[in-house]
Design a protein around this motif. Sequence first.
Motif, PDB file in Angstrom:
ATOM      1  N   LYS A   1       0.840  -1.205   0.000  1.00 30.92           N
ATOM      2  CA  LYS A   1       0.000   0.000   0.000  1.00 30.92           C
ATOM      3  C   LYS A   1       0.872   1.250   0.000  1.00 30.92           C
ATOM      4  N   GLY A   2       1.925   1.232   0.783  1.00 32.93           N
ATOM      5  CA  GLY A   2       2.838   2.377   0.812  1.00 32.93           C
ATOM      6  C   GLY A   2       3.506   2.617  -0.528  1.00 32.93           C
ATOM      7  N   GLU A   3       3.929   1.540  -1.178  1.00 25.59           N
ATOM      8  CA  GLU A   3       4.560   1.673  -2.492  1.00 25.59           C
ATOM      9  C   GLU A   3       3.555   2.186  -3.522  1.00 25.59           C
ATOM     10  N   SER A   4       2.340   1.641  -3.496  1.00 23.97           N
ATOM     11  CA  SER A   4       1.343   2.096  -4.470  1.00 23.97           C
ATOM     12  C   SER A   4       0.980   3.558  -4.224  1.00 23.97           C
ATOM     13  N   ASP A   5       0.891   3.955  -2.961  1.00 30.44           N
ATOM     14  CA  ASP A   5       0.641   5.371  -2.646  1.00 30.44           C
ATOM     15  C   ASP A   5       1.769   6.248  -3.190  1.00 30.44           C
ATOM     16  N   ALA A   6       3.012   5.776  -3.041  1.00 33.50           N
ATOM     17  CA  ALA A   6       4.158   6.545  -3.524  1.00 33.50           C
ATOM     18  C   ALA A   6       4.091   6.729  -5.033  1.00 33.50           C
ATOM     19  N   ILE A   7       3.762   5.668  -5.747  1.00 34.04           N
ATOM     20  CA  ILE A   7       3.658   5.749  -7.213  1.00 34.04           C
ATOM     21  C   ILE A   7       2.626   6.796  -7.603  1.00 34.04           C
ATOM     22  N   LEU A   8       1.454   6.687  -7.025  1.00 34.85           N
ATOM     23  CA  LEU A   8       0.380   7.612  -7.371  1.00 34.85           C
ATOM     24  C   LEU A   8       0.724   9.042  -6.981  1.00 34.85           C
TER      25      LEU A   8
END
Length: 75
Positions: free
Chosen positions: A22-29
């Motif tokens: 979730k943290g990685e996907s938040d970072a991408i977005l």
Amino acid sequence: MVTTIQDFERLGEKYFSHWLAKGESDAILNVLEARGLEVPDDVRERIRRCQDLDQLRTWVRRAVTVTSAQELFTE
């Protein structure tokens, strides 16, 4: 017993990978949006569904240089 930092990292990824993802996907977005790139719903959904931490980390790095959100998925 956790004996090394590597052991701790492996345990962390095993038991907390959904939060890490979730943290990685938040970072991408966040990177894409900060760069002013449009993030279509299908791209956002694909990023959010991904649980592969290596893939997400690759996309984080790509998010810095792509010219469109869809480019994340090209090799």
